[in-house]
Write a protein that holds these residues in place. Structure first.
Motif, PDB file in Angstrom:
ATOM      1  N   LYS A   1      13.395  21.333   6.369  1.00 34.85           N
ATOM      2  CA  LYS A   1      14.138  22.564   6.637  1.00 34.85           C
ATOM      3  C   LYS A   1      15.613  22.225   6.800  1.00 34.85           C
ATOM      4  CE  LYS A   1      10.095  24.597   8.541  1.00 34.85           C
ATOM      5  NZ  LYS A   1       9.466  25.518   9.360  1.00 34.85           N
ATOM      6  N   SER A   2      16.477  23.225   6.726  1.00 35.30           N
ATOM      7  CA  SER A   2      17.895  22.955   6.936  1.00 35.30           C
ATOM      8  C   SER A   2      18.086  22.497   8.380  1.00 35.30           C
ATOM      9  CB  SER A   2      18.730  24.192   6.620  1.00 35.30           C
ATOM     10  OG  SER A   2      18.383  25.241   7.486  1.00 35.30           O
ATOM     11  N   GLY A   3      19.109  21.703   8.596  1.00 40.55           N
ATOM     12  CA  GLY A   3      19.358  21.145   9.922  1.00 40.55           C
ATOM     13  C   GLY A   3      18.712  19.779  10.063  1.00 40.55           C
ATOM     14  N   ASP A   4      18.457  19.386  11.320  1.00 41.08           N
ATOM     15  CA  ASP A   4      17.890  18.068  11.607  1.00 41.08           C
ATOM     16  C   ASP A   4      16.365  18.117  11.597  1.00 41.08           C
ATOM     17  OD1 ASP A   4      20.431  16.991  11.928  1.00 41.08           O
ATOM     18  OD2 ASP A   4      20.477  17.428  14.077  1.00 41.08           O
ATOM     19  N   ASN A   5      15.763  17.188  10.900  1.00 36.30           N
ATOM     20  CA  ASN A   5      14.300  17.056  10.832  1.00 36.30           C
ATOM     21  C   ASN A   5      13.923  15.666  11.312  1.00 36.30           C
ATOM     22  OD1 ASN A   5      13.254  19.438   8.811  1.00 36.30           O
ATOM     23  ND2 ASN A   5      15.311  18.774   8.278  1.00 36.30           N
ATOM     24  N   VAL A   6      13.132  15.577  12.361  1.00 36.39           N
ATOM     25  CA  VAL A   6      12.608  14.292  12.817  1.00 36.39           C
ATOM     26  C   VAL A   6      11.146  14.243  12.393  1.00 36.39           C
ATOM     27  CG1 VAL A   6      12.103  12.819  14.801  1.00 36.39           C
ATOM     28  CG2 VAL A   6      14.210  14.178  14.758  1.00 36.39           C
ATOM     29  N   MET A   7      10.823  13.289  11.530  1.00 38.78           N
ATOM     30  CA  MET A   7       9.473  13.193  10.980  1.00 38.78           C
ATOM     31  C   MET A   7       8.958  11.780  11.150  1.00 38.78           C
ATOM     32  SD  MET A   7       9.635  15.538   7.616  1.00 38.78           S
ATOM     33  CE  MET A   7      10.379  17.169   7.688  1.00 38.78           C
ATOM     34  N   ASP A   8       8.012  11.632  12.074  1.00 39.93           N
ATOM     35  CA  ASP A   8       7.355  10.347  12.300  1.00 39.93           C
ATOM     36  C   ASP A   8       6.065  10.313  11.495  1.00 39.93           C
ATOM     37  OD1 ASP A   8       9.378   9.689  14.099  1.00 39.93           O
ATOM     38  OD2 ASP A   8       8.263  10.464  15.817  1.00 39.93           O
ATOM     39  N   PHE A   9       5.677   9.120  11.072  1.00 37.95           N
ATOM     40  CA  PHE A   9       4.469   8.951  10.262  1.00 37.95           C
ATOM     41  C   PHE A   9       3.617   7.835  10.829  1.00 37.95           C
ATOM     42  CE2 PHE A   9       7.701  10.662   7.427  1.00 37.95           C
ATOM     43  CZ  PHE A   9       7.030  11.697   6.789  1.00 37.95           C
ATOM     44  N   ASP A  10       2.330   8.102  10.978  1.00 39.40           N
ATOM     45  CA  ASP A  10       1.346   7.070  11.302  1.00 39.40           C
ATOM     46  C   ASP A  10       0.552   6.830  10.028  1.00 39.40           C
ATOM     47  OD1 ASP A  10      -0.821   5.512  12.118  1.00 39.40           O
ATOM     48  OD2 ASP A  10      -0.948   6.510  14.063  1.00 39.40           O
ATOM     49  N   LEU A  11       0.640   5.618   9.500  1.00 40.40           N
ATOM     50  CA  LEU A  11      -0.013   5.323   8.211  1.00 40.40           C
ATOM     51  C   LEU A  11      -1.519   5.588   8.251  1.00 40.40           C
ATOM     52  CD1 LEU A  11       1.871   2.118   7.019  1.00 40.40           C
ATOM     53  CD2 LEU A  11       2.348   4.523   6.512  1.00 40.40           C
ATOM     54  N   ALA A  12      -2.122   5.512   9.427  1.00 39.44           N
ATOM     55  CA  ALA A  12      -3.554   5.762   9.545  1.00 39.44           C
ATOM     56  C   ALA A  12      -3.900   7.228   9.262  1.00 39.44           C
ATOM     57  CB  ALA A  12      -4.046   5.370  10.935  1.00 39.44           C
ATOM     58  N   GLU A  13      -2.915   8.122   9.300  1.00 43.15           N
ATOM     59  CA  GLU A  13      -3.163   9.543   9.112  1.00 43.15           C
ATOM     60  C   GLU A  13      -2.892  10.038   7.702  1.00 43.15           C
ATOM     61  OE1 GLU A  13      -0.766  11.369  12.132  1.00 43.15           O
ATOM     62  OE2 GLU A  13      -1.959  10.503  13.748  1.00 43.15           O
ATOM     63  N   GLY A  14      -2.344   9.185   6.837  1.00 40.96           N
ATOM     64  CA  GLY A  14      -2.009   9.611   5.474  1.00 40.96           C
ATOM     65  C   GLY A  14      -3.133   9.345   4.494  1.00 40.96           C
ATOM     66  N   ARG A  15      -2.889   9.753   3.245  1.00 37.83           N
ATOM     67  CA  ARG A  15      -3.831   9.524   2.147  1.00 37.83           C
ATOM     68  C   ARG A  15      -3.368   8.284   1.378  1.00 37.83           C
ATOM     69  NH1 ARG A  15      -1.532  14.282   1.360  1.00 37.83           N
ATOM     70  NH2 ARG A  15      -0.855  13.837  -0.745  1.00 37.83           N
ATOM     71  N   VAL A  16      -4.241   7.310   1.218  1.00 37.74           N
ATOM     72  CA  VAL A  16      -3.881   6.099   0.466  1.00 37.74           C
ATOM     73  C   VAL A  16      -3.893   6.431  -1.011  1.00 37.74           C
ATOM     74  CG1 VAL A  16      -4.534   3.728  -0.092  1.00 37.74           C
ATOM     75  CG2 VAL A  16      -4.790   4.579   2.257  1.00 37.74           C
ATOM     76  N   LYS A  17      -2.793   6.107  -1.669  1.00 37.33           N
ATOM     77  CA  LYS A  17      -2.672   6.380  -3.108  1.00 37.33           C
ATOM     78  C   LYS A  17      -3.539   5.373  -3.860  1.00 37.33           C
ATOM     79  CE  LYS A  17       0.809   7.035  -6.685  1.00 37.33           C
ATOM     80  NZ  LYS A  17       2.252   7.038  -6.944  1.00 37.33           N
ATOM     81  N   SER A  18      -4.321   5.904  -4.798  1.00 32.87           N
ATOM     82  CA  SER A  18      -5.211   5.004  -5.547  1.00 32.87           C
ATOM     83  C   SER A  18      -4.619   4.633  -6.886  1.00 32.87           C
ATOM     84  CB  SER A  18      -6.557   5.649  -5.746  1.00 32.87           C
ATOM     85  OG  SER A  18      -6.440   6.976  -6.211  1.00 32.87           O
TER      86      SER A  18
ATOM     87  N   VAL B   1       0.858  -1.177   0.000  1.00 32.79           N
ATOM     88  CA  VAL B   1       0.000   0.000   0.000  1.00 32.79           C
ATOM     89  C   VAL B   1       0.897   1.230   0.000  1.00 32.79           C
ATOM     90  CG1 VAL B   1      -1.667   1.322   1.366  1.00 32.79           C
ATOM     91  CG2 VAL B   1      -1.895  -1.150   1.173  1.00 32.79           C
ATOM     92  N   GLU B   2       0.531   2.226  -0.794  1.00 34.14           N
ATOM     93  CA  GLU B   2       1.268   3.489  -0.804  1.00 34.14           C
ATOM     94  C   GLU B   2       0.433   4.545  -0.100  1.00 34.14           C
ATOM     95  OE1 GLU B   2       2.469   4.468  -4.785  1.00 34.14           O
ATOM     96  OE2 GLU B   2       4.003   2.914  -4.773  1.00 34.14           O
ATOM     97  N   VAL B   3       1.041   5.172   0.910  1.00 35.91           N
ATOM     98  CA  VAL B   3       0.366   6.191   1.701  1.00 35.91           C
ATOM     99  C   VAL B   3       1.114   7.501   1.507  1.00 35.91           C
ATOM    100  CG1 VAL B   3      -0.432   6.825   4.004  1.00 35.91           C
ATOM    101  CG2 VAL B   3      -0.326   4.408   3.351  1.00 35.91           C
TER     102      VAL B   3
END
Length: 143
Positions: A126-143, A117-119
Motif C-alpha cells: 500500500k502507499s506509505g510505509d509497509n513493514v512485512m516480516d516473513f517466516d520461511l516456514a509459513e511460505g510455499r516452497v517453489k518447486s 530454496v525459493e519460498v
C-alpha cells in the motif's frame, strides 16, 4: 494562439512530464526469519501481479532485515498485489568478518536451514510505509 505561445506551452508540458517521480510506490522493509532465527543474505523480490509492473528487491543483512529498492534512486515497491520470492543463500555465499581474527567465516545458521530454496508469499503493498516480516516456514516452497 500564436505558434510561439503553442511552442512555449508544449515545452512547459514536456518539461513537467519529465519531472514526474514515476509510478506510486510504498516503502517496504522487514525481517526474514525461520523458526524465530534471522535468515542472513537472502534475496527478497516483490513482483507485482495486480497490476503487473517492475519488481523491487533487496538482500537481507546479517540480522535478516531488508529494505526494498525499486531502482537506483527510489526505495520500495509498486502499490499493488505482489508475489514475493525469498531465495536463501548457499552457505559459501554467506560470509562475514570475524572481528577477532579478521577472517571471513560463515555465521551460525538456524537448524534446518536449506540452501538455495525459493519460498513464495502473497502480499499487498500500500502507499506509505509497509513493514512485512516473513517466516520461511509459513511460505510455499517453489518447486
Amino acid at each position: 494562439m500564436s505558434n510561439r505561445l503553442k511552442n512555449a506551452v508544449l515545452l512547459t508540458l514536456t518539461v513537467l512530464a519529465g519531472c514526474t517521480e514515476g509510478p506510486p510506490l510504498g516503502t517496504v522493509s522487514g525481517k526474514v526469519i525461520q523458526g524465530g532465527h534471522p535468515i542472513p543474505y537472502a534475496y527478497v523480490v516483490f513482483q507485482p501481479v495486480d497490476p503487473p509492473g517492475a519488481y523491487g528487491s533487496a538482500y537481507t543483512d546479517a540480522e535478516g532485515h531488508y529494505v526494498l529498492q525499486y531502482n537506483a534512486s527510489r526505495q520500495g515497491a509498486l502499490v499493488a498485489r505482489h508475489e514475493v520470492t525469498i531465495r536463501t543463500a548457499a552457505r559459501d555465499e554467506i560470509q562475514i568478518e570475524d572481528r577477532s581474527t579478521g577472517l571471513m567465516v560463515t555465521p551460525p545458521l538456524p537448524d534446518g536451514y536449506k540452501e538455495k530454496v525459493e519460498v513464495l508469499f502473497d502480499r499487498e503493498v500500500k502507499s506509505g510505509d509497509n513493514v512485512m516480516d516473513f517466516d520461511l516456514a509459513e511460505g510455499r516452497v517453489k518447486s
